[in-house]
Design a protein around this motif. Sequence first.
Motif, PDB file in Angstrom:
ATOM      1  N   ALA A   1      28.254  46.473  45.230  1.00 49.55           N
ATOM      2  CA  ALA A   1      28.145  45.059  44.873  1.00 49.55           C
ATOM      3  C   ALA A   1      29.319  44.259  45.432  1.00 49.55           C
ATOM      4  N   ILE A   2      30.538  44.771  45.263  1.00 52.90           N
ATOM      5  CA  ILE A   2      31.727  44.058  45.736  1.00 52.90           C
ATOM      6  C   ILE A   2      31.696  43.896  47.246  1.00 52.90           C
ATOM      7  N   MET A   3      31.442  44.981  47.950  1.00 54.68           N
ATOM      8  CA  MET A   3      31.472  44.931  49.406  1.00 54.68           C
ATOM      9  C   MET A   3      30.351  44.062  49.968  1.00 54.68           C
ATOM     10  N   THR A   4      29.188  44.113  49.361  1.00 54.25           N
ATOM     11  CA  THR A   4      28.083  43.274  49.817  1.00 54.25           C
ATOM     12  C   THR A   4      28.375  41.805  49.548  1.00 54.25           C
ATOM     13  N   PHE A   5      28.956  41.524  48.392  1.00 58.34           N
ATOM     14  CA  PHE A   5      29.366  40.158  48.042  1.00 58.34           C
ATOM     15  C   PHE A   5      30.307  39.582  49.102  1.00 58.34           C
ATOM     16  N   VAL A   6      31.314  40.353  49.481  1.00 61.86           N
ATOM     17  CA  VAL A   6      32.262  39.866  50.487  1.00 61.86           C
ATOM     18  C   VAL A   6      31.581  39.733  51.842  1.00 61.86           C
ATOM     19  N   LYS A   7      30.822  40.716  52.220  1.00 61.30           N
ATOM     20  CA  LYS A   7      30.146  40.704  53.515  1.00 61.30           C
ATOM     21  C   LYS A   7      29.249  39.485  53.658  1.00 61.30           C
ATOM     22  N   ASN A   8      28.668  39.045  52.565  1.00 64.82           N
ATOM     23  CA  ASN A   8      27.757  37.903  52.598  1.00 64.82           C
ATOM     24  C   ASN A   8      28.452  36.573  52.357  1.00 64.82           C
ATOM     25  N   GLY A   9      29.793  36.560  52.356  1.00 68.44           N
ATOM     26  CA  GLY A   9      30.491  35.281  52.287  1.00 68.44           C
ATOM     27  C   GLY A   9      31.408  35.085  51.109  1.00 68.44           C
ATOM     28  N   GLY A  10      31.538  36.064  50.228  1.00 69.46           N
ATOM     29  CA  GLY A  10      32.396  35.923  49.054  1.00 69.46           C
ATOM     30  C   GLY A  10      33.859  36.164  49.373  1.00 69.46           C
ATOM     31  N   GLY A  11      34.729  35.675  48.503  1.00 67.08           N
ATOM     32  CA  GLY A  11      36.156  35.918  48.612  1.00 67.08           C
ATOM     33  C   GLY A  11      36.574  37.011  47.646  1.00 67.08           C
ATOM     34  N   LEU A  12      37.481  37.883  48.072  1.00 68.42           N
ATOM     35  CA  LEU A  12      37.950  38.993  47.239  1.00 68.42           C
ATOM     36  C   LEU A  12      39.465  38.962  47.187  1.00 68.42           C
ATOM     37  N   PHE A  13      40.015  38.862  45.970  1.00 63.84           N
ATOM     38  CA  PHE A  13      41.465  38.837  45.749  1.00 63.84           C
ATOM     39  C   PHE A  13      41.847  40.145  45.070  1.00 63.84           C
ATOM     40  N   MET A  14      42.502  41.031  45.789  1.00 62.48           N
ATOM     41  CA  MET A  14      42.895  42.336  45.263  1.00 62.48           C
ATOM     42  C   MET A  14      44.389  42.326  44.957  1.00 62.48           C
ATOM     43  N   ILE A  15      44.728  42.541  43.692  1.00 61.00           N
ATOM     44  CA  ILE A  15      46.127  42.558  43.264  1.00 61.00           C
ATOM     45  C   ILE A  15      46.446  43.960  42.775  1.00 61.00           C
ATOM     46  N   SER A  16      47.400  44.588  43.403  1.00 55.37           N
ATOM     47  CA  SER A  16      47.765  45.963  43.083  1.00 55.37           C
ATOM     48  C   SER A  16      49.008  45.980  42.203  1.00 55.37           C
ATOM     49  N   ASP A  17      49.532  47.164  41.964  1.00 52.05           N
ATOM     50  CA  ASP A  17      50.823  47.387  41.332  1.00 52.05           C
ATOM     51  C   ASP A  17      51.388  48.641  41.989  1.00 52.05           C
ATOM     52  N   HIS A  18      52.533  49.078  41.553  1.00 48.25           N
ATOM     53  CA  HIS A  18      53.148  50.237  42.184  1.00 48.25           C
ATOM     54  C   HIS A  18      52.361  51.504  41.895  1.00 48.25           C
ATOM     55  N   THR A  19      52.526  52.501  42.746  1.00 43.31           N
ATOM     56  CA  THR A  19      51.891  53.783  42.505  1.00 43.31           C
ATOM     57  C   THR A  19      52.444  54.386  41.212  1.00 43.31           C
ATOM     58  N   GLY A  20      51.584  55.007  40.429  1.00 43.14           N
ATOM     59  CA  GLY A  20      51.983  55.576  39.148  1.00 43.14           C
ATOM     60  C   GLY A  20      51.811  54.644  37.971  1.00 43.14           C
ATOM     61  N   ALA A  21      51.385  53.401  38.224  1.00 43.42           N
ATOM     62  CA  ALA A  21      51.169  52.450  37.127  1.00 43.42           C
ATOM     63  C   ALA A  21      49.788  52.683  36.521  1.00 43.42           C
ATOM     64  N   ASP A  22      49.625  53.849  35.944  1.00 48.66           N
ATOM     65  CA  ASP A  22      48.361  54.255  35.317  1.00 48.66           C
ATOM     66  C   ASP A  22      48.417  53.868  33.846  1.00 48.66           C
ATOM     67  N   ARG A  23      48.024  52.665  33.527  1.00 49.83           N
ATOM     68  CA  ARG A  23      48.252  52.091  32.203  1.00 49.83           C
ATOM     69  C   ARG A  23      47.377  52.709  31.115  1.00 49.83           C
ATOM     70  N   ASN A  24      46.253  53.285  31.496  1.00 49.79           N
ATOM     71  CA  ASN A  24      45.369  53.901  30.496  1.00 49.79           C
ATOM     72  C   ASN A  24      45.339  55.423  30.612  1.00 49.79           C
ATOM     73  N   ASN A  25      46.212  55.979  31.453  1.00 50.92           N
ATOM     74  CA  ASN A  25      46.373  57.431  31.572  1.00 50.92           C
ATOM     75  C   ASN A  25      45.077  58.165  31.899  1.00 50.92           C
ATOM     76  N   ASP A  26      44.297  57.576  32.803  1.00 49.36           N
ATOM     77  CA  ASP A  26      43.062  58.247  33.206  1.00 49.36           C
ATOM     78  C   ASP A  26      43.187  58.908  34.574  1.00 49.36           C
ATOM     79  N   GLY A  27      44.407  58.908  35.134  1.00 53.23           N
ATOM     80  CA  GLY A  27      44.631  59.533  36.425  1.00 53.23           C
ATOM     81  C   GLY A  27      44.496  58.600  37.611  1.00 53.23           C
ATOM     82  N   TYR A  28      44.188  57.328  37.351  1.00 51.79           N
ATOM     83  CA  TYR A  28      43.987  56.376  38.441  1.00 51.79           C
ATOM     84  C   TYR A  28      44.804  55.116  38.206  1.00 51.79           C
ATOM     85  N   ASP A  29      45.600  54.748  39.218  1.00 52.06           N
ATOM     86  CA  ASP A  29      46.309  53.474  39.182  1.00 52.06           C
ATOM     87  C   ASP A  29      45.624  52.518  40.160  1.00 52.06           C
TER      88      ASP A  29
END
Length: 482
Positions: A140-168
């Motif tokens: 959905a995200i990639m198709t949205f952008v491909k068809n003209g949408g804007g995508l703002f991706m905001i990251s944080d530092h590696t290891g910022a796994d706030r919910n401890n599920d193994g993914y930051d």
Amino acid sequence: MLGFRRSRHRLTTAAAVFGLLVAGAAVQASAAAPAAAATPHRILFDNAHAETAGNADWIISTSQPDPLGQDSSPSAETDWTGALSSWGVALQKTGDYSLKTLPSGSSLAYGGSTATDLSNFDTLVLPEPNTLFTTAEKTAIMTFVKNGGGLFMISDHTGADRNNDGYDAVKILNDLMTNNSVDSTDPFGFSIDSLNISSGYPAAISDSTNAVLHGSFGTVTKSLIANGTTATLNPADNSAVKGLLYRSGYSGNTGAFFATSTFGSGRVAFWGDSSPIDDGTGQSGNTLYDGWNDTGATNAALALNATEWLAGGSSSGGGGGGGGGTCTAAQLLANPGFESGNTSWTATSGVITNSSGEAARTGSYKAWLNGYGSANTDTLSQSVTIPSGCAATLNFYLHVDTAETTTTTAYDTLKAQVLNSSGTVLSTLATYSNLNAASGYTLRSFDLSGYAGQTVTVKFTGTEGSTLQTSFVLDDTALNVS
């Protein structure tokens, strides 16, 4: 070795033909057409991927999906509750934006009937997501952008796994770009670095025409790192990628703290830390930091200008911007995939062809420039009028193969240019050469919003030296406006 074109047909090895046929057989998945751009610009902030886990509070308001439910006419950031309320209130006060939040427990979708479906928005903001996107969400995200949408991706530092599920956020956003069903071949031209940079004030490049750095919300000079990361740019994969702010001591393709790119008809922005968007106030119990108003940076201007650019709302030219007001979304090039043969384009004899010597990316026809192994020049062009008030993006897929063996010298070149009605070159968008040879087709995207209101000619000129062939093969062109 690779052969050459003979009687407008180039000979290739069986292995090369097989590889190209495989690449050409890949057909884009059909997708819903993008909604026409409208004012106010429609922005969706994601809160369905643990954006409030731990001390994070990356929401514009506790009233979701509609922040107006908390205060219908906010005048101060405390009128809405959330660490992103300054961002939301600043947009709301302009009268040019319609803001919504995807609540926790929801899923991102595109082409559906729900009020928060991405087809109803111009821009999606992902403020440090902390859970993986599902396969369907990534599509959905990639198709949205491909068809003209804007995508703002905001990251944080590696290891910022706030919910401890193994993914930051670093892992999650890289997974979005490398493990999706739409395009996993470095679609935006950058990857997020696995770093934890403790502090810094990344500085903006010098580009007075860039709509993100010099937009209607102010001039950007610096941003802020308070435990964040950067990106590595890969312009060979997407020539539209551009670093706008860099970590001290870095430039070019490394250490980009803020970067922009395009994909299909859409626009993409990356920011390497969530601290700059944090306004220091939010729900009780969270430890927050006021990066939004940090006196050593211009984070508010950066966030707001980037939002405007992503939504196609800036009137500034240069590094992305165009339009403002109402524009009907459309694809302007005639015969964009060359399937009608030698019509609508002005081309050297034999350039538009269904020859089996090179495979089309889709369909049977493509534009094949050069490939003779002798001195020659091929051209391909089409004039088009870009309506006033529109954001415009030129896309084309390019395949380059060559018999040249050098890794340092560009003997054969292809220029992509924009000309005015008198034939004067307004811009050379890019120059490719035998050094860009690779298997398969690569998407190339360029922002033409600065030419809104003008009739311009998009022209490709291929020039080949006296020996050893290089073929420049174009397919699936588009000039999308929104």
